[in-house]
Enzyme design. Structure first.
Site, PDB file in Angstrom:
ATOM      1  N   ASP A 164       3.156  11.959   1.416  1.00  0.00           N
ATOM      2  CA  ASP A 164       2.718  11.383   0.136  1.00  0.00           C
ATOM      3  C   ASP A 164       1.520  12.125  -0.461  1.00  0.00           C
ATOM      4  O   ASP A 164       1.085  13.164   0.058  1.00  0.00           O
ATOM      5  CB  ASP A 164       2.409   9.889   0.299  1.00  0.00           C
ATOM      6  CG  ASP A 164       1.086   9.646   0.997  1.00  0.00           C
ATOM      7  OD1 ASP A 164       0.689  10.488   1.828  1.00  0.00           O
ATOM      8  OD2 ASP A 164       0.437   8.618   0.708  1.00  0.00           O
TER       9      ASP A 164
ATOM     10  N   LYS B 192     -12.256   5.972  -1.791  1.00  0.00           N
ATOM     11  CA  LYS B 192     -12.479   5.069  -0.662  1.00  0.00           C
ATOM     12  C   LYS B 192     -13.508   5.645   0.298  1.00  0.00           C
ATOM     13  O   LYS B 192     -13.733   6.862   0.339  1.00  0.00           O
ATOM     14  CB  LYS B 192     -11.178   4.735   0.050  1.00  0.00           C
ATOM     15  CG  LYS B 192     -10.523   5.872   0.774  1.00  0.00           C
ATOM     16  CD  LYS B 192      -9.341   5.320   1.553  1.00  0.00           C
ATOM     17  CE  LYS B 192      -8.644   6.392   2.335  1.00  0.00           C
ATOM     18  NZ  LYS B 192      -7.706   5.819   3.301  1.00  0.00           N
TER      19      LYS B 192
ATOM     20  N   ASP C 109      -1.743  11.834  -0.508  1.00  0.00           N
ATOM     21  CA  ASP C 109      -2.903  12.208   0.304  1.00  0.00           C
ATOM     22  C   ASP C 109      -2.541  12.541   1.752  1.00  0.00           C
ATOM     23  O   ASP C 109      -3.428  12.700   2.591  1.00  0.00           O
ATOM     24  CB  ASP C 109      -3.973  11.111   0.259  1.00  0.00           C
ATOM     25  CG  ASP C 109      -3.477   9.804   0.825  1.00  0.00           C
ATOM     26  OD1 ASP C 109      -2.250   9.560   0.782  1.00  0.00           O
ATOM     27  OD2 ASP C 109      -4.297   9.004   1.313  1.00  0.00           O
TER      28      ASP C 109
ATOM     29  N   ASP D 227      -1.022  10.867   4.238  1.00  0.00           N
ATOM     30  CA  ASP D 227      -1.019   9.950   5.380  1.00  0.00           C
ATOM     31  C   ASP D 227       0.339   9.310   5.635  1.00  0.00           C
ATOM     32  O   ASP D 227       0.600   8.817   6.722  1.00  0.00           O
ATOM     33  CB  ASP D 227      -2.141   8.899   5.284  1.00  0.00           C
ATOM     34  CG  ASP D 227      -2.095   8.092   4.013  1.00  0.00           C
ATOM     35  OD1 ASP D 227      -1.222   8.342   3.160  1.00  0.00           O
ATOM     36  OD2 ASP D 227      -2.965   7.195   3.860  1.00  0.00           O
ATOM     37  N   ARG D 228       1.221   9.326   4.632  1.00  0.00           N
ATOM     38  CA  ARG D 228       2.548   8.736   4.847  1.00  0.00           C
ATOM     39  C   ARG D 228       3.584   9.804   5.186  1.00  0.00           C
ATOM     40  O   ARG D 228       3.421  10.972   4.811  1.00  0.00           O
ATOM     41  CB  ARG D 228       3.035   8.037   3.584  1.00  0.00           C
ATOM     42  CG  ARG D 228       2.223   6.839   3.208  1.00  0.00           C
ATOM     43  CD  ARG D 228       2.868   6.116   2.033  1.00  0.00           C
ATOM     44  NE  ARG D 228       2.166   4.857   1.814  1.00  0.00           N
ATOM     45  CZ  ARG D 228       2.607   3.869   1.069  1.00  0.00           C
ATOM     46  NH1 ARG D 228       3.766   3.999   0.440  1.00  0.00           N
ATOM     47  NH2 ARG D 228       1.920   2.764   0.939  1.00  0.00           N
TER      48      ARG D 228
ATOM     49  N   ARG E 149       6.796  -8.084  -2.437  1.00  0.00           N
ATOM     50  CA  ARG E 149       7.505  -7.357  -1.378  1.00  0.00           C
ATOM     51  C   ARG E 149       8.230  -8.376  -0.507  1.00  0.00           C
ATOM     52  O   ARG E 149       7.624  -9.335  -0.019  1.00  0.00           O
ATOM     53  CB  ARG E 149       6.536  -6.559  -0.518  1.00  0.00           C
ATOM     54  CG  ARG E 149       5.669  -5.582  -1.305  1.00  0.00           C
ATOM     55  CD  ARG E 149       5.223  -4.426  -0.431  1.00  0.00           C
ATOM     56  NE  ARG E 149       4.151  -3.639  -1.029  1.00  0.00           N
ATOM     57  CZ  ARG E 149       4.316  -2.762  -2.016  1.00  0.00           C
ATOM     58  NH1 ARG E 149       5.512  -2.580  -2.548  1.00  0.00           N
ATOM     59  NH2 ARG E 149       3.281  -2.076  -2.482  1.00  0.00           N
TER      60      ARG E 149
ATOM     61  N   SER F  39      -3.586   7.607  -3.050  1.00  0.00           N
ATOM     62  CA  SER F  39      -2.477   7.713  -2.106  1.00  0.00           C
ATOM     63  C   SER F  39      -1.173   8.171  -2.757  1.00  0.00           C
ATOM     64  O   SER F  39      -1.114   9.248  -3.334  1.00  0.00           O
ATOM     65  CB  SER F  39      -2.308   6.384  -1.386  1.00  0.00           C
ATOM     66  OG  SER F  39      -1.376   6.516  -0.352  1.00  0.00           O
ATOM     67  N   HIS F  40      -0.164   7.328  -2.711  1.00  0.00           N
ATOM     68  CA  HIS F  40       1.174   7.693  -3.190  1.00  0.00           C
ATOM     69  C   HIS F  40       1.368   7.365  -4.659  1.00  0.00           C
ATOM     70  O   HIS F  40       2.456   7.565  -5.185  1.00  0.00           O
ATOM     71  CB  HIS F  40       2.195   6.924  -2.355  1.00  0.00           C
ATOM     72  CG  HIS F  40       1.833   5.469  -2.286  1.00  0.00           C
ATOM     73  ND1 HIS F  40       0.808   5.010  -1.482  1.00  0.00           N
ATOM     74  CD2 HIS F  40       2.282   4.411  -2.975  1.00  0.00           C
ATOM     75  CE1 HIS F  40       0.666   3.714  -1.662  1.00  0.00           C
ATOM     76  NE2 HIS F  40       1.539   3.319  -2.559  1.00  0.00           N
TER      77      HIS F  40
ATOM     78  N   LYS G 132      -3.458   6.722   9.177  1.00  0.00           N
ATOM     79  CA  LYS G 132      -2.101   7.151   9.456  1.00  0.00           C
ATOM     80  C   LYS G 132      -2.015   8.631   9.120  1.00  0.00           C
ATOM     81  O   LYS G 132      -2.829   9.140   8.348  1.00  0.00           O
ATOM     82  CB  LYS G 132      -1.088   6.328   8.685  1.00  0.00           C
ATOM     83  CG  LYS G 132      -1.302   6.266   7.195  1.00  0.00           C
ATOM     84  CD  LYS G 132      -0.437   5.160   6.599  1.00  0.00           C
ATOM     85  CE  LYS G 132      -0.759   4.940   5.141  1.00  0.00           C
ATOM     86  NZ  LYS G 132      -1.124   3.562   4.852  1.00  0.00           N
TER      87      LYS G 132
ATOM     88  N   THR H  46      -1.031  -6.292   7.152  1.00  0.00           N
ATOM     89  CA  THR H  46      -0.753  -5.042   6.450  1.00  0.00           C
ATOM     90  C   THR H  46      -2.051  -4.301   6.143  1.00  0.00           C
ATOM     91  O   THR H  46      -3.037  -4.912   5.746  1.00  0.00           O
ATOM     92  CB  THR H  46      -0.009  -5.361   5.143  1.00  0.00           C
ATOM     93  OG1 THR H  46       1.258  -5.893   5.495  1.00  0.00           O
ATOM     94  CG2 THR H  46       0.163  -4.141   4.284  1.00  0.00           C
TER      95      THR H  46
ATOM     96  N   GLU I  74       3.337   1.290  10.294  1.00  0.00           N
ATOM     97  CA  GLU I  74       3.715   0.304   9.304  1.00  0.00           C
ATOM     98  C   GLU I  74       5.075   0.668   8.732  1.00  0.00           C
ATOM     99  O   GLU I  74       5.446   1.849   8.696  1.00  0.00           O
ATOM    100  CB  GLU I  74       2.709   0.294   8.156  1.00  0.00           C
ATOM    101  CG  GLU I  74       1.328  -0.149   8.536  1.00  0.00           C
ATOM    102  CD  GLU I  74       0.496  -0.445   7.287  1.00  0.00           C
ATOM    103  OE1 GLU I  74       0.460  -1.607   6.878  1.00  0.00           O
ATOM    104  OE2 GLU I  74      -0.093   0.494   6.731  1.00  0.00           O
ATOM    105  N   GLU I  75       5.765  -0.349   8.229  1.00  0.00           N
ATOM    106  CA  GLU I  75       7.076  -0.122   7.620  1.00  0.00           C
ATOM    107  C   GLU I  75       6.975   0.731   6.363  1.00  0.00           C
ATOM    108  O   GLU I  75       7.962   1.274   5.884  1.00  0.00           O
ATOM    109  CB  GLU I  75       7.764  -1.448   7.301  1.00  0.00           C
ATOM    110  CG  GLU I  75       6.938  -2.483   6.529  1.00  0.00           C
ATOM    111  CD  GLU I  75       6.545  -2.082   5.133  1.00  0.00           C
ATOM    112  OE1 GLU I  75       7.409  -1.507   4.451  1.00  0.00           O
ATOM    113  OE2 GLU I  75       5.391  -2.335   4.743  1.00  0.00           O
ATOM    114  N   SER I  76       5.763   0.828   5.798  1.00  0.00           N
ATOM    115  CA  SER I  76       5.557   1.542   4.546  1.00  0.00           C
ATOM    116  C   SER I  76       5.341   3.043   4.782  1.00  0.00           C
ATOM    117  O   SER I  76       4.508   3.657   4.137  1.00  0.00           O
ATOM    118  CB  SER I  76       4.370   0.938   3.818  1.00  0.00           C
ATOM    119  OG  SER I  76       3.245   0.899   4.683  1.00  0.00           O
TER     120      SER I  76
HETATM  121  C1  G1P Z   1       0.918  -0.713   0.783  1.00  0.00           C
HETATM  122  C2  G1P Z   1       1.741  -0.836   2.041  1.00  0.00           C
HETATM  123  C3  G1P Z   1       0.827  -0.989   3.227  1.00  0.00           C
HETATM  124  C4  G1P Z   1      -0.145   0.177   3.287  1.00  0.00           C
HETATM  125  C5  G1P Z   1      -0.873   0.305   1.964  1.00  0.00           C
HETATM  126  C6  G1P Z   1      -1.744   1.542   1.925  1.00  0.00           C
HETATM  127  O1  G1P Z   1       0.143  -1.858   0.603  1.00  0.00           O
HETATM  128  O2  G1P Z   1       2.651  -1.905   1.954  1.00  0.00           O
HETATM  129  O3  G1P Z   1       1.604  -1.055   4.390  1.00  0.00           O
HETATM  130  O4  G1P Z   1      -1.060  -0.004   4.304  1.00  0.00           O
HETATM  131  O5  G1P Z   1       0.062   0.395   0.890  1.00  0.00           O
HETATM  132  O6  G1P Z   1      -0.992   2.713   2.071  1.00  0.00           O
HETATM  133  P1  G1P Z   1       0.573  -3.079  -0.342  1.00  0.00           P
HETATM  134  O7  G1P Z   1       0.831  -2.493  -1.721  1.00  0.00           O
HETATM  135  O8  G1P Z   1       1.844  -3.629   0.225  1.00  0.00           O
HETATM  136  O9  G1P Z   1      -0.566  -4.035  -0.284  1.00  0.00           O
HETATM  137 ZN    ZN Z   2      -1.325   7.762   1.258  1.00  0.00          ZN
END
Ligand code: G1P
Ligand code: ZN
Length: 541
Positions: free
Chosen positions: A275, A124, A277, A279-280, A494, A111-112, A374, A342, A361-363
């Site tokens: 990000d 995954k 991949d 999705d964000r 967090r 991901s990010h 997402k 989450t 999500e807030e993220s």
């Molecule tokens: C984080 C984000 C969460 C998101 C996840 C995958 O997870 O907070 O909202 O779904 O990445 O992108 P966390 O590191 O908080 O468990």
């Molecule tokens: Zn991602």
């Protein structure tokens, strides 16, 4: 030729909320990737099945894809649809799984998280509905990885993934496909491309920062080619194995160049970033940052303006730490609002059951029932569609939204690389005190309720405990504590902070000032400094 190689379990191959994520060198270690992929196929079954395969282009993506293809063939898979150069954004992979009605898909991404030989890699599995594997499946993969004794792999040359076409590997067919086309076509069915095209034609300027990650080719095709945005609108558009040394996480800290441009004198009308991949997403107006929780609420309130959603919303869902702004929109529309733990996978059941249309999500994650992940570019396109129809600026749209619904001031403070034992002790102490908190006052705020969030899935009846500690100080004002489940080093604490203001005054305060008391109270309640030694966060979003 098919070979069976004997192996033995490797400790810690436990997939988290977003698959198995580890340092790249660990993944490149002896039998590491092979053991996990065999465990995965042993659980989901490969014989006669069709899978999608692709990743975000990070370091080791290309090598891992060849291994996975050879293992899929040796395990009897019938067909794999793989993105050209083994590239697929996560939402595009989700779409391909659904479009081709496959038996699931394997996505290579962390991901990010940064990429490179000394950074992160991940794998995954997504289910036939296009969404991340549920816990029962990932737990079974982990259990299998603890007892593995052999894996199967086809001995063969690398498959040419550099151009679209079909290949045969043993009994398995491989279809190398353009990673962008089907996804871009789906977007055309959801949004008013004519209206957005007219917007650009009239001089609307946009900046899209793909952060040297996977969305570059998608963004260029959609914004510049199909929608007529000026050439060069998309920057950092070449996916690179190390993301150009960047941290491909679209937030004000890591996308600071974009923030600077959007706050500057000659700022474009609209800015966005995505990000690793894809999705964000982060959305920024000229001179104004849109928090992900506010973005979700604005998108929910205006989604009917996009042709694919003209029937309106079935319901909305947000993760528990996400602000309650979208709940107010749902209440206004008279549709259901769900609060989930989450992680995107909790939205899957609600989407599959037709209970919700949009979730977030807030993220920096927003999405809808068009896929089961997402989707960064989807959110950006929905904003563009809304801007094109309303013919107002981002700041005008936000101001009107706050005027109507009030404002949920919101911020997330991350404390990274915290000692895991100390972090666990902090949570144990906090959980122990939960029952005694109501009635107590901290920094002038009196606790009305405190609990450890538990979720009961209304669709499949499953339940998830200990999903984050909530301390509520009356209507719309709260602090939430969680430990990250996606980090690869130490613990990340967090702290999610929220304060509701009905306005009309005070709707334009800076969130950190509006939240000052909540921040103080949150530090006192959990004794963050005492346990972690930290007085201020590493990242504020
Ligand atoms: C984080 C984000 C969460 C998101 C996840 C995958 O997870 O907070 O909202 O779904 O990445 O992108 P966390 O590191 O908080 O468990
Ligand atoms: Zn991602």
């Amino acid at each position: 030729m098919k070979s069976t190689i004997s192996t033995s379990p490797i400790a810690g191959q436990k997939p988290g909320t977003s698959g198995l994520r580890k340092k790249t060198r660990i993944f490149m270690g002896h039998h590491y990737l092979e053991n996990f992929i065999q465990s995965l196929f042993d659980v989901v079954g490969a014989e006669g099945k069709t899978f999608v395969l692709g990743g975000d282009g990070r370091y080791f993506n290309d090598r891992a894809a060849q291994v996975i293809l050879r293992m899929a063939a040796a395990n009897g898979a019938a067909r794999v649809i793989v993105g050209q150069n083994a590239i697929l954004s996560t939402p595009a992979a989700s779409h391909l799984i659904r479009l081709n009605k496959t038996d699931g898909g394997i996505i290579m991404s962390a991901s990010h998280n940064p990429g490179g030989p000394d950074e992160d890699f991940g794998v995954k599995f997504n289910m036939p509905n296009g969404g991340p594997a549920p816990e029962a499946v990932t737990e079974a993969m982990f259990a299998r990885s603890c007892e593995i004794s052999e894996y199967h792999i086809f001995e063969a040359e690398d498959v040419d993934l550099s151009r679209p076409g079909s290949h045969q590997l043993g009994g398995m067919r491989i279809d190398v496909t353009d990673p962008v086309a089907d996804y871009a076509d789906l977007m055309e069915t959801l949004f008013d491309f004519n209206a957005i095209r007219a917007l650009f034609k009239a001089g609307f300027r946009m900046r899209m920062d793909s952060m040297c990650a996977v969305t570059g080719p998608y963004a260029r095709e959609i914004f510049e080619t199909r929608l007529g945005a000026a050439p060069g609108t998309v920057i950092n558009a070449e996916p690179l194995p190390d993301f150009g040394g960047m941290h491909p996480d679209p937030n004000p800290t890591w996308a600071s160049d974009l923030m600077e441009e959007m706050m500057g004198e000659n700022a474009p009308d609209f800015g966005a970033a995505s990000d690793g991949d894809g999705d964000r997403n982060m959305v920024v107006g000229r001179g104004i940052y849109v928090s992900p929780s506010d973005s979700l609420a604005v998108l929910a309130a205006n989604i009917h303006l996009a042709p694919g959603y003209k029937a309106g919303l079935k319901g909305v869902a947000r993760s528990m730490p996400t602000s309650g702004a979208v709940d107010r929109v749902a209440a206004g529309l008279g549709v259901g609002a769900y609060e989930t733990p989450t992680g995107w996978k909790f939205f899957g059941n609600l989407l599959d059951a037709g209970r919700v249309t949009i979730c977030g999500e807030e993220s920096f994650g927003t999405g809808s029932d068009h896929v089961r992940e997402k989707d960064g570019l989807w959110a950006v396109l929905l904003w563009l569609n809304i801007l094109a129809v309303r013919k107002e600026s981002v700041s005008e749209i936000l101001a009107a939204h706050f005027q109507k619904y009030g404002r949920n001031y919101y911020s997330r403070h991350d404390f990274e690389g915290v000692d895991s034992t100390r972090a666990d002790q902090m949570f144990a102490a906090l959980r122990e005190r939960l029952k005694t908190l109501p009635g107590q006052t901290f920094a002038g705020l009196t606790v009305s309720e405190a609990d450890d969030f538990a979720y009961h899935d209304p669709v499949d009846g499953s339940s998830s405990q200990k999903q984050g500690v909530r301390v509520i100080f009356g209507e719309g004002t709260r602090a939430v504590y969680r430990l990250s489940g996606t980090g690869t080093e130490g613990a990340t604490l967090r702290l999610y902070l929220e304060a509701y203001s009905q306005g009309p005054d005070g709707l334009n305060e800076d969130p950190q000032s509006a939240l000052a008391d909540v921040i103080k109270a949150a530090h006192k309640i959990a004794d963050i400094q005492g346990f972690t030694g930290r007085t201020s966060p590493d990242v504020i979003t």
